[in-house]
Design a protein around this motif. Structure first.
Motif, PDB file in Angstrom:
ATOM      1  N   UNK A 123      32.646  43.728  48.488  1.00 50.63           N
ATOM      2  CA  UNK A 123      33.493  43.977  47.323  1.00 50.63           C
ATOM      3  C   UNK A 123      33.610  42.693  46.503  1.00 50.63           C
ATOM      4  N   UNK A 124      33.417  42.785  45.190  1.00 51.86           N
ATOM      5  CA  UNK A 124      33.404  41.557  44.389  1.00 51.86           C
ATOM      6  C   UNK A 124      34.337  41.593  43.192  1.00 51.86           C
ATOM      7  N   UNK A 125      35.275  42.548  43.155  1.00 46.82           N
ATOM      8  CA  UNK A 125      36.173  42.610  42.012  1.00 46.82           C
ATOM      9  C   UNK A 125      37.502  43.265  42.328  1.00 46.82           C
ATOM     10  N   UNK A 126      38.475  43.026  41.458  1.00 47.35           N
ATOM     11  CA  UNK A 126      39.827  43.566  41.605  1.00 47.35           C
ATOM     12  C   UNK A 126      40.399  43.892  40.233  1.00 47.35           C
ATOM     13  N   UNK A 127      41.419  44.741  40.228  1.00 53.18           N
ATOM     14  CA  UNK A 127      42.182  45.006  39.016  1.00 53.18           C
ATOM     15  C   UNK A 127      43.476  44.217  39.127  1.00 53.18           C
ATOM     16  N   UNK A 128      43.929  43.657  38.029  1.00 53.82           N
ATOM     17  CA  UNK A 128      45.148  42.865  38.080  1.00 53.82           C
ATOM     18  C   UNK A 128      45.929  42.927  36.789  1.00 53.82           C
ATOM     19  N   UNK A 129      46.986  42.127  36.761  1.00 53.68           N
ATOM     20  CA  UNK A 129      47.859  42.074  35.599  1.00 53.68           C
ATOM     21  C   UNK A 129      48.124  40.617  35.236  1.00 53.68           C
ATOM     22  N   UNK A 130      48.015  40.289  33.964  1.00 49.54           N
ATOM     23  CA  UNK A 130      48.241  38.912  33.514  1.00 49.54           C
ATOM     24  C   UNK A 130      49.745  38.636  33.460  1.00 49.54           C
ATOM     25  N   UNK A 131      50.182  37.626  34.225  1.00 45.66           N
ATOM     26  CA  UNK A 131      51.601  37.276  34.273  1.00 45.66           C
ATOM     27  C   UNK A 131      51.962  36.167  33.289  1.00 45.66           C
ATOM     28  N   UNK A 132      50.995  35.366  32.888  1.00 44.14           N
ATOM     29  CA  UNK A 132      51.263  34.282  31.949  1.00 44.14           C
ATOM     30  C   UNK A 132      50.494  33.026  32.326  1.00 44.14           C
ATOM     31  N   UNK A 133      50.825  31.912  31.672  1.00 34.85           N
ATOM     32  CA  UNK A 133      50.138  30.647  31.940  1.00 34.85           C
ATOM     33  C   UNK A 133      51.107  29.593  32.456  1.00 34.85           C
ATOM     34  N   UNK A 134      50.582  28.662  33.249  1.00 32.59           N
ATOM     35  CA  UNK A 134      51.352  27.530  33.749  1.00 32.59           C
ATOM     36  C   UNK A 134      50.368  26.402  34.018  1.00 32.59           C
ATOM     37  N   UNK A 135      50.771  25.417  34.803  1.00 23.77           N
ATOM     38  CA  UNK A 135      49.829  24.363  35.164  1.00 23.77           C
ATOM     39  C   UNK A 135      50.024  23.975  36.616  1.00 23.77           C
ATOM     40  N   UNK A 136      48.933  23.524  37.218  1.00 22.02           N
ATOM     41  CA  UNK A 136      48.945  23.005  38.577  1.00 22.02           C
ATOM     42  C   UNK A 136      48.434  21.574  38.544  1.00 22.02           C
ATOM     43  N   UNK A 137      48.681  20.838  39.630  1.00 25.01           N
ATOM     44  CA  UNK A 137      48.190  19.467  39.722  1.00 25.01           C
ATOM     45  C   UNK A 137      47.201  19.366  40.871  1.00 25.01           C
ATOM     46  N   UNK A 138      46.043  18.732  40.624  1.00 26.71           N
ATOM     47  CA  UNK A 138      45.052  18.565  41.679  1.00 26.71           C
ATOM     48  C   UNK A 138      45.373  17.319  42.513  1.00 26.71           C
ATOM     49  N   UNK A 139      44.474  16.996  43.469  1.00 28.64           N
ATOM     50  CA  UNK A 139      44.724  15.877  44.389  1.00 28.64           C
ATOM     51  C   UNK A 139      44.845  14.540  43.664  1.00 28.64           C
ATOM     52  N   UNK A 140      44.178  14.427  42.508  1.00 27.76           N
ATOM     53  CA  UNK A 140      44.213  13.173  41.762  1.00 27.76           C
ATOM     54  C   UNK A 140      45.398  13.094  40.799  1.00 27.76           C
ATOM     55  N   UNK A 141      46.195  14.139  40.761  1.00 29.62           N
ATOM     56  CA  UNK A 141      47.358  14.145  39.872  1.00 29.62           C
ATOM     57  C   UNK A 141      47.071  14.642  38.477  1.00 29.62           C
TER      58      UNK A 141
END
Length: 198
Positions: free
Chosen positions: A1-19
């Protein structure tokens, strides 16, 4: 299986290991019950719909798969669920949705035309200018960029990277923007091969 149905909740940001901050779209992906398995495709469901708002044919289709409420759209056996766990961090995905509708727009907004002179007495600031030859061929050529309805069309964003997967909350964090408004339905599929973003 290679796909899903979903719902867009919005945008935000994450921080990686380097900040470094990474802009991400949060997608509630699945769980998607398998409604039907065909020779070359699998039909998935997503969410729930009130029985009184569902056609009887749709309710019967969902009941045959062992589901109580109807909500088909597009893995395994009918009745089983496909979850966001099919994705992992670093996967390349393509996301399909219906873009935000912008209504009737002119050529400056719709096609990024430069517009006419902004001088005193001029009356063609945002008009398209000449749109067709005269005597030959005496018609407007097909595909001419003109004013018209903008947005509200199916669009696929390619080569997006999965930044984080949260199986407990059925959330998928994808780098960048995806088409559609908040709470808009999306199809998220794995992308085979290279991406234009590589």
């Amino acid at each position: 299986m290679n796909g899903l149905i979903g719902r867009k909740l919005g945008m935000t940001r994450l921080f990686d290991e380097e900040g470094t901050h990474v802009p991400v779209t949060v997608i509630e992906a699945g769980p998607c019950p398998v409604v039907q398995v065909m020779a070359t495709a699998v039909q998935l469901g997503f969410g729930a719909k009130k029985p009184k708002r569902s056609p009887k044919a749709l309710l019967g289709h969902a009941k045959r798969a062992g589901l109580e409420t109807a909500a088909p759209a597009e893995s395994p056996k009918p009745g089983e669920s496909v979850t966001v766990a099919i994705f992992k961090t670093g996967d390349r995905v393509k996301v399909t949705g219906v873009t935000k509708g912008r209504g009737f727009q002119g050529v400056v907004h719709r096609h990024h035309f430069g517009g006419g002179p902004e001088t005193h007495g001029n009356t063609r600031h945002r008009k398209p200018g000449s749109i067709a030859p005269g005597t030959d061929p005496s018609r407007i050529i097909k595909g001419k960029r003109m004013p018209g309805h903008m947005g509200a069309r199916r669009f696929t964003e390619l080569g997006l990277k999965v930044v984080k997967v949260d199986p407990e909350r059925n959330l998928l964090f994808v780098r960048g923007a995806v088409p559609g408004p908040m709470n808009g339905l999306l199809t998220v599929r794995k992308q085979g091969g290279r991406s234009r973003h590589d």
